[in-house]
Scaffold this motif. Sequence first.
Motif, PDB file in Angstrom:
ATOM      1  N   CYS B 155       0.838  -1.206   0.000  1.00  0.00           N
ATOM      2  CA  CYS B 155       0.000   0.000   0.000  1.00  0.00           C
ATOM      3  C   CYS B 155       0.864   1.244   0.000  1.00  0.00           C
ATOM      4  CB  CYS B 155      -0.941  -0.018   1.205  1.00  0.00           C
ATOM      5  SG  CYS B 155      -2.021  -1.459   1.209  1.00  0.00           S
ATOM      6  N   LYS B 156       1.199   1.683  -1.194  1.00  0.00           N
ATOM      7  CA  LYS B 156       2.148   2.785  -1.323  1.00  0.00           C
ATOM      8  C   LYS B 156       1.606   4.106  -0.830  1.00  0.00           C
ATOM      9  CE  LYS B 156       4.200   0.614  -5.392  1.00  0.00           C
ATOM     10  NZ  LYS B 156       4.023  -0.637  -4.665  1.00  0.00           N
ATOM     11  N   ASN B 157       0.273   4.222  -0.798  1.00  0.00           N
ATOM     12  CA  ASN B 157      -0.319   5.485  -0.385  1.00  0.00           C
ATOM     13  C   ASN B 157      -0.917   5.418   1.005  1.00  0.00           C
ATOM     14  OD1 ASN B 157       0.200   6.898  -2.815  1.00  0.00           O
ATOM     15  ND2 ASN B 157      -1.421   5.723  -3.789  1.00  0.00           N
ATOM     16  N   LEU B 158      -0.520   4.415   1.748  1.00  0.00           N
ATOM     17  CA  LEU B 158      -1.094   4.242   3.073  1.00  0.00           C
ATOM     18  C   LEU B 158      -0.795   5.444   3.953  1.00  0.00           C
ATOM     19  CD1 LEU B 158      -2.658   1.984   4.630  1.00  0.00           C
ATOM     20  CD2 LEU B 158      -0.480   1.452   5.711  1.00  0.00           C
ATOM     21  N   LYS B 159      -1.840   6.009   4.557  1.00  0.00           N
ATOM     22  CA  LYS B 159      -1.630   7.129   5.469  1.00  0.00           C
ATOM     23  C   LYS B 159      -1.836   6.719   6.911  1.00  0.00           C
ATOM     24  CE  LYS B 159      -3.706  10.970   4.415  1.00  0.00           C
ATOM     25  NZ  LYS B 159      -4.615  11.912   3.755  1.00  0.00           N
ATOM     26  N   GLU B 160      -2.781   5.799   7.108  1.00  0.00           N
ATOM     27  CA  GLU B 160      -3.140   5.494   8.479  1.00  0.00           C
ATOM     28  C   GLU B 160      -3.221   3.997   8.695  1.00  0.00           C
ATOM     29  OE1 GLU B 160      -6.412   7.996   9.573  1.00  0.00           O
ATOM     30  OE2 GLU B 160      -6.899   6.702  11.289  1.00  0.00           O
TER      31      GLU B 160
END
Lengths: 253, 586
Positions: B155-160
């Motif tokens: 998940c390259k765009n994982l923020k949380e």
Amino acid sequence: MELQLGLALPPPPLIPIETFDLNSYGNYETREALGTNALSWPLLKLGPADNDINNIHHHNSSSSSSSSGGGAGCKKRSFDEAPFFDEKRNVPKTLHLLLWTNQPNDEDDDPSNVLHENSSSAIFKNDGEGLVGWPPVKTWRKKVHHQIPNGGTENNRLPAVENGIGGRASKSTYVKVKMEGVPIARKIDLSVHHSFEGLTNTLMRMFGISDGNRKSFKLTYQDREGDWLLAEDVPWRTFIRSLKCLKLIRSRG
Amino acid sequence: MLKKMAFSFPDEVLEHVFSFIQSDKDRNAVSMVCKSWYEIERWCRRKVFVGNCYAVSPRMVIRRFPEFRSIELKGKPHFADFNLVPDGWGGYVFPWIAEMAGAYPWLEEIRLKRMVVTDESLELIAKSFKNFKVLVLSSCEGFSTDGLAAIAASCKNLKELDLRDCEVDDLSAHWLSHFPETYTSLVSLNISCLGSDEASFSALERLVRRCTNLKTLRLNRAVPLDKIANILRHAPQLVEFGTGTYTADVRPDVYSDLAGVFSSCKELKSLSGFWDVIPDYLPAIYPVCSKLTSLNLSYATIQSPDLIKLVSHCPNLQRLLVLDYIEDSGLEVLASSCKDLQELRVFPSDPFGAEPNVSLTEQGLVAVSLGCPKLQSVLYFCRRMSNEALVTIARSRPNFTRFRLCIIEPKTADYLTLEPLDVGFGAIVQYCKDLRRLSLSGLLTDRVFEYIGTYAKKLEMLSVAFAGDSDLGLHHVLSGCESLRKLEIRDCPFGDKALLANAAKLETMRSLWMSSCAVSFAACKLLGQKMPRLNVEVIDERGPPDSRPENCPVDKLYIYRSIAGPRFDMPPFVWTMDEDSGLRLS
């Protein structure tokens, strides 16, 4: 939200007040049936005059009887306010599966008698381990507390039930306990016990076995492979690690 | 004239207007206005909330909301937190992930509570959603660090990534190293529930160092004190921080390191963790105390004097979680120092001890209620209570929205008068007109339920244990509490009559849980037969309910409304009552 999800068409219109037959709606009927008998308990008085909580007056005497919500017409919703009530409910037409009467306990099977057979609801005084889920503290909080040097008991290190120093073990620390001859199993929290002595004491109390009769019972357990073994034959740590459930059997001879 | 104008709004305008409406309730209201609003709304709803994962099927959700980006699902009933729901009951998220994986490559957020999440589910999430941003798992179980590794890797765009209160199979701490070196988008990480004897500190440090947008970091117990300083040094921008474990010996170099690093965290508003903290280390956090709004000391086994010192440094505190070591004296200090306090939770340090181990009584709660004008949410464990105290609390704090009181010994009477606590709780519901959540305890008769039914009009969730005398009690609640959504009851003498007389009420609620009560199997069958939009589940580990006489009470009963019909993933000890035979085995 959940109920609206199945709609392909616009939702059915709310039942207009004129066609809403209050008499066929079980809840309203029950309110009426309650009458003054059930509402004979005085309700709290509002306002600064009520300084003394022991001095609670009847509302019944001062209420008007125009409200059909029963004799104590203090804050009961009168049927004139029905529109407010309707907005929230999509009231089905048929629904009382039972007509409410004033005497809920007039049947043969008194609920409190029935409860005694269901021993999981019986309350044992000072026997916290006997009650599942009480007090309502989440599992990992319980374990934290038993590691407290200040408030803890004899042995503050948890048995091998804990996994590392993590916040929570991956398995629940409750195991089932059965006693020979008793149909209903109980559950016991292992994390609060640190020795066979303590465990046995708790079990004796849980099943109501007096000190004198202790000797006639033996504690057995079923391990992960499904074999039944005598608890006292193994060291505590081994016991804790491999046990799946417990059984108290009467010892012969 | 006006009517014509309303219909001539183009859809895009309405859609734009709707985009300002975020709350679920409002969205639902909007969709009920007319057919065209329903259509427009469903296409532009971006966040879906499903309070009971069995109330609706994934396919139904997807059919109605074709373009949502965020979903929140809840599974097991609340009492599962206290071991009342046997393992294997249900709440599996996999079917949802599977359906969404097919329909929504653009799903961004998944929030789950009390659900069973497998590594398979996590791997499927990692594989299917290219723009996946938020994963919040609250009180979930069933997965291991392998599943987390899959998320980290893909998940390259994982923020949380928030794993609050989860039960995780800790196979290896090295899952953290699966975050690629190019990955920098982390904003929030909560791994406080993880165990792991060996933690990958270097991977953690590197991760923190390169994720410059990190705002929330909650570490687990495996991270020792000296490592905390290293980590914090690279993240002075943190707003929320949860410490790991403290060492037993105070080392001056570690202490000064820590003090220095905390002083450089100018944005810090929330602190938690504090496992095994010893008082001598506490002054290290004093520099940040004046800005703190949230403090979770519920794992800190420090005594009242040290707690008092700490709390007096935090005048802006809005939320405090603490053990009952704080005692009445500490709560009095809290009441005078923290005038912004909104939420207080006091947990028992020795929940199973018969005798009190600390001097914490109803007086502490009274002090805080009198002293903190903004207090609206309370969870309080204590060993004694009086009607007088409750009335005082109610009158001084009518702004309570959540009031949960747990008197540890069941059926404890008012210690002053030896009477039931009916009047006290009655005052709470009478004065606190906005009360949404209430948990009762102590000695209570049917009368308290009459008060609740009469006054608690905004009450949404009620928890009851060891209370009441007869069906009348339950009847008062079901017939009087208009806003009731969730009702959970254990060990009360409530039987068939109240339930059957208020059957329709159950369709207006999310769910009803009753365990160790007196509801017969016959009544369950009747309910199941007559109410097709309710799932009536009998949970009984003793064996099939029809192996006993019909009038025997069932062990546990879980009733919830559903448009998905009975579920098919039930374990052997759960039976659904439905129209057919009244009994369906899984």
